[in-house]
Design an enzyme around this catalytic site. Sequence first.
Site, PDB file in Angstrom:
ATOM      1  N   HIS A  70       0.867  -1.195   0.000  1.00 60.83           N
ATOM      2  CA  HIS A  70       0.000   0.000   0.000  1.00 60.83           C
ATOM      3  C   HIS A  70       0.891   1.229   0.000  1.00 60.83           C
ATOM      4  O   HIS A  70       1.534   1.526   1.018  1.00 60.83           O
ATOM      5  CB  HIS A  70      -0.898  -0.064   1.249  1.00 60.83           C
ATOM      6  CG  HIS A  70      -1.765   1.136   1.454  1.00 60.83           C
ATOM      7  ND1 HIS A  70      -2.411   1.376   2.651  1.00 60.83           N
ATOM      8  CD2 HIS A  70      -2.113   2.158   0.627  1.00 60.83           C
ATOM      9  CE1 HIS A  70      -3.108   2.488   2.551  1.00 60.83           C
ATOM     10  NE2 HIS A  70      -2.939   2.991   1.338  1.00 60.83           N
ATOM     11  N   MET A 141     -10.345   3.186   2.370  1.00 55.67           N
ATOM     12  CA  MET A 141      -9.726   3.581   3.646  1.00 55.67           C
ATOM     13  C   MET A 141     -10.825   3.882   4.664  1.00 55.67           C
ATOM     14  O   MET A 141     -11.736   4.667   4.394  1.00 55.67           O
ATOM     15  CB  MET A 141      -8.861   4.833   3.472  1.00 55.67           C
ATOM     16  CG  MET A 141      -7.581   4.665   2.676  1.00 55.67           C
ATOM     17  SD  MET A 141      -6.377   3.477   3.333  1.00 55.67           S
ATOM     18  CE  MET A 141      -6.131   4.060   5.005  1.00 55.67           C
ATOM     19  N   GLY A 146      -1.945   7.428   7.366  1.00 57.51           N
ATOM     20  CA  GLY A 146      -0.808   8.111   7.988  1.00 57.51           C
ATOM     21  C   GLY A 146      -0.372   7.503   9.302  1.00 57.51           C
ATOM     22  O   GLY A 146       0.795   7.607   9.660  1.00 57.51           O
ATOM     23  N   GLY A 149      -3.572   2.436  14.431  1.00 58.95           N
ATOM     24  CA  GLY A 149      -4.217   2.605  15.727  1.00 58.95           C
ATOM     25  C   GLY A 149      -5.309   3.648  15.803  1.00 58.95           C
ATOM     26  O   GLY A 149      -5.713   4.048  16.894  1.00 58.95           O
ATOM     27  N   SER A 200      -3.212  -2.934  14.550  1.00 57.47           N
ATOM     28  CA  SER A 200      -3.268  -3.038  16.012  1.00 57.47           C
ATOM     29  C   SER A 200      -4.033  -4.264  16.476  1.00 57.47           C
ATOM     30  O   SER A 200      -3.634  -4.919  17.445  1.00 57.47           O
ATOM     31  CB  SER A 200      -3.948  -1.796  16.592  1.00 57.47           C
ATOM     32  OG  SER A 200      -3.668  -0.672  15.827  1.00 57.47           O
TER      33      SER A 200
END
Length: 222
Positions: A70, A141, A146, A149, A200
Amino acid sequence: MTFDRNVKIAPSILAADFADFGSECRRITEAGADWVHVDVMDGHFVPAISFGAQTARAIRPHVKGVMDVHLMIAPVDAYLQGFIDAGADVITIHAEAGPHAHRSLQAIRAAGVKAGIALNPGTGLDQLPWLLDAVDLVLVMSVNPGFGGQAFIPEVLPKIAAVREMIGDRPIHIEVDGGVTADNARAVRGAGADVLVAGSAVFRGGPAAYAGNIAAIRAAAG
Ligand code: DX5
Ligand code: ZN
């Protein structure tokens, strides 16, 4: 790489131990990961810098399944060849990654690599019908790219469904990335996604927890 719409769990190594990517890739594969999601951040298109093509190349021998790259890079064209040479199976670029997304996707495919287009939470679907014949994957998305978490943005669920509708019976994967957990995996799958990225939610708890974490997301996705 064969196409199907079965659920695929793609742990993002952004949440792995950066000093031990090789072991981490092997551990998540043994723990049941289907794809390995490799997040490349340029410090320009997105605030953080993660790593580049040399790291992807070093990881490749440790990834048994699909290496899913990605690219959060703009402009992206000058960097495509590095990730092609690194052995990526899928390379996804953002719709905003340059003035000619279609041309960039063609370049990826011309190298024999599957091509994906990523849509930020605020990016519309108006260009998508004109890109569908140039892509193998649409990445929706569910956070702003960026950082790992972040919390899942539930407003993207109808967008996933709209993408699924547009795709029809074309062999195009729908990947959802950002804040995916066992709590929202059912809704994400129900809206039409087949590739669930999770950082995460896979890596928390350390290596002993990876298999349970992956199994929980897969069970929730159904
Ligand atoms: C966000 C990345 C994602 C993300 C996934 O910029 O593309 O892959 O880090 O991590 P979690 O699951 O922690 O949101
Ligand atoms: Zn990602």
